[in-house]
Design a protein around this motif. Sequence first.
Motif, mmCIF file in Angstrom:
data_model
loop_
_atom_site.group_PDB
_atom_site.id
_atom_site.type_symbol
_atom_site.label_atom_id
_atom_site.label_comp_id
_atom_site.label_asym_id
_atom_site.label_seq_id
_atom_site.Cartn_x
_atom_site.Cartn_y
_atom_site.Cartn_z
ATOM 1 N N ALA A 23 0.821 -1.215 0.000
ATOM 2 C CA ALA A 23 0.000 0.000 0.000
ATOM 3 C C ALA A 23 0.850 1.258 0.000
ATOM 4 N N THR A 24 2.067 1.180 0.561
ATOM 5 C CA THR A 24 2.935 2.354 0.597
ATOM 6 C C THR A 24 3.318 2.797 -0.808
ATOM 7 N N ILE A 25 3.490 1.841 -1.715
ATOM 8 C CA ILE A 25 3.871 2.149 -3.090
ATOM 9 C C ILE A 25 2.642 2.343 -3.970
ATOM 10 N N SER A 26 1.617 1.546 -3.745
ATOM 11 C CA SER A 26 0.459 1.581 -4.643
ATOM 12 C C SER A 26 -0.407 2.816 -4.454
ATOM 13 N N LEU A 27 -0.437 3.366 -3.240
ATOM 14 C CA LEU A 27 -1.312 4.513 -2.988
ATOM 15 C C LEU A 27 -0.984 5.709 -3.881
ATOM 16 N N PRO A 28 0.274 6.154 -3.964
ATOM 17 C CA PRO A 28 0.559 7.275 -4.873
ATOM 18 C C PRO A 28 0.249 6.952 -6.328
ATOM 19 N N ILE A 29 0.473 5.692 -6.729
ATOM 20 C CA ILE A 29 0.189 5.301 -8.117
ATOM 21 C C ILE A 29 -1.304 5.388 -8.382
ATOM 22 N N LYS A 30 -2.125 4.905 -7.444
ATOM 23 C CA LYS A 30 -3.578 4.957 -7.617
ATOM 24 C C LYS A 30 -4.077 6.397 -7.653
ATOM 25 N N LEU A 31 -3.526 7.234 -6.791
ATOM 26 C CA LEU A 31 -3.923 8.634 -6.796
ATOM 27 C C LEU A 31 -3.562 9.301 -8.118
ATOM 28 N N LEU A 32 -2.357 9.035 -8.611
ATOM 29 C CA LEU A 32 -1.924 9.623 -9.880
ATOM 30 C C LEU A 32 -2.821 9.165 -11.024
ATOM 31 N N MET A 33 -3.112 7.867 -11.060
ATOM 32 C CA MET A 33 -3.968 7.347 -12.120
ATOM 33 C C MET A 33 -5.353 7.984 -12.052
ATOM 34 N N PHE A 34 -5.893 8.118 -10.851
ATOM 35 C CA PHE A 34 -7.240 8.656 -10.691
ATOM 36 C C PHE A 34 -7.295 10.113 -11.127
ATOM 37 N N VAL A 35 -6.249 10.872 -10.829
ATOM 38 C CA VAL A 35 -6.223 12.286 -11.215
ATOM 39 C C VAL A 35 -6.061 12.425 -12.725
ATOM 40 N N VAL A 36 -5.211 11.593 -13.315
ATOM 41 C CA VAL A 36 -4.948 11.688 -14.754
ATOM 42 C C VAL A 36 -6.213 11.416 -15.567
ATOM 43 N N ILE A 37 -7.001 10.432 -15.158
ATOM 44 C CA ILE A 37 -8.203 10.084 -15.923
ATOM 45 C C ILE A 37 -9.427 10.889 -15.471
ATOM 46 N N ASP A 38 -9.211 11.855 -14.563
ATOM 47 C CA ASP A 38 -10.325 12.652 -14.020
ATOM 48 C C ASP A 38 -11.385 11.720 -13.437
ATOM 49 N N GLY A 39 -10.945 10.898 -12.489
ATOM 50 C CA GLY A 39 -11.773 9.829 -11.957
ATOM 51 C C GLY A 39 -13.059 10.281 -11.300
ATOM 52 N N TRP A 40 -13.015 11.363 -10.520
ATOM 53 C CA TRP A 40 -14.227 11.788 -9.832
ATOM 54 C C TRP A 40 -15.327 12.169 -10.820
ATOM 55 N N ALA A 41 -14.938 12.868 -11.883
ATOM 56 C CA ALA A 41 -15.939 13.237 -12.893
ATOM 57 C C ALA A 41 -16.522 12.001 -13.562
ATOM 58 N N LEU A 42 -15.670 11.007 -13.838
ATOM 59 C CA LEU A 42 -16.159 9.783 -14.474
ATOM 60 C C LEU A 42 -17.112 9.026 -13.557
ATOM 61 N N VAL A 43 -16.761 8.950 -12.278
ATOM 62 C CA VAL A 43 -17.617 8.238 -11.317
ATOM 63 C C VAL A 43 -18.965 8.931 -11.192
ATOM 64 N N ILE A 44 -18.953 10.258 -11.051
ATOM 65 C CA ILE A 44 -20.207 11.000 -10.883
ATOM 66 C C ILE A 44 -21.069 10.890 -12.135
ATOM 67 N N GLU A 45 -20.451 11.034 -13.299
ATOM 68 C CA GLU A 45 -21.218 10.898 -14.542
ATOM 69 C C GLU A 45 -21.818 9.501 -14.669
ATOM 70 N N GLY A 46 -21.049 8.496 -14.261
ATOM 71 C CA GLY A 46 -21.535 7.128 -14.363
ATOM 72 C C GLY A 46 -22.691 6.845 -13.426
ATOM 73 N N VAL A 47 -22.572 7.268 -12.173
ATOM 74 C CA VAL A 47 -23.611 6.929 -11.206
ATOM 75 C C VAL A 47 -24.877 7.765 -11.458
ATOM 76 N N VAL A 48 -24.732 9.022 -11.843
ATOM 77 C CA VAL A 48 -25.911 9.829 -12.158
ATOM 78 C C VAL A 48 -26.579 9.331 -13.439
ATOM 79 N N GLY A 49 -25.762 8.942 -14.412
ATOM 80 C CA GLY A 49 -26.311 8.435 -15.665
ATOM 81 C C GLY A 49 -26.946 7.060 -15.547
ATOM 82 N N SER A 50 -26.721 6.370 -14.429
ATOM 83 C CA SER A 50 -27.294 5.028 -14.272
ATOM 84 C C SER A 50 -28.762 5.066 -13.893
ATOM 85 N N PHE A 51 -29.293 6.240 -13.545
ATOM 86 C CA PHE A 51 -30.714 6.341 -13.191
ATOM 87 C C PHE A 51 -31.545 6.509 -14.451
ATOM 88 N N ARG A 52 -32.634 5.764 -14.495
ATOM 89 C CA ARG A 52 -33.516 5.789 -15.666
ATOM 90 C C ARG A 52 -34.631 6.810 -15.482
#
Length: 235
Positions: free
Chosen positions: A206-235
């Motif tokens: 976890a000491t090594i993977s945590l910064p990698i996961k944070l970097l990946m999440f920021v690069v792909i704009d993860g929060w925006a993708l998650v919010i768009e996905g969960v809001v878009g899942s409602f019919r």
Amino acid sequence: MKRLLLFATLVISSSLAAPAFAAAPEAASPEVVRTGLMLTLLAFVPAIIVSMTSFIRIAIVLAMVRHAFGMPETPPNMVLVSLALLLTSFVMAPTFASVNEGALKPFLAGEISVDAAMEAGAAPLRDFMLAQTRDEDLASIYAMSGAEPPATPAEVDLFKLAPAFILNELRVSFTIGFVILLPFLLIELVVASILLSLGMMMVPPATISLPIKLLMFVVIDGWALVIEGVVGSFR
């Protein structure tokens, strides 16, 4: 109890969709009764938000994103709950607007009775939950209660629809959570394998993977993708 929950829905819709009420006329007994009833029913607002809106799915998905990083306290609960409430108001805005226009405003104007307001306010909320609920879940709830399944959507009991709705929300949120957790799991496995191959068994992955996961999440704009996905899942 059923009337109390439905009327509390009217109170929510008023706060989200209605402008501030005009100044009340001089003290009148019906107005005082309505105001006192609305203030009392505000205690049921949290129960309705948790059990009959999109809050369940959004809150669970956001919590799973936090646990995927391995940081159970970041972001804080207050931040996630506030974001979940704001997204819930966004998703539920059309439903609350329908309740406000069809039930709350006429009731406050004295044009319809309490019973008529309850029925008019329940319809949009019932339609929203039915759109998200599987027929199998609803049939299971009716089978457990020993009641006859309804012939039309308008006959569905809200107190039987709500558990079926919650079951479906849990299923969908866990499905979304699995999709979110899988990439983070792969990062953990890759980091653990590299550390093991280098003989660095005493270093927590976890000491090594945590910064990698944070970097990946920021690069792909993860929060925006998650919010768009969960809001878009409602019919």
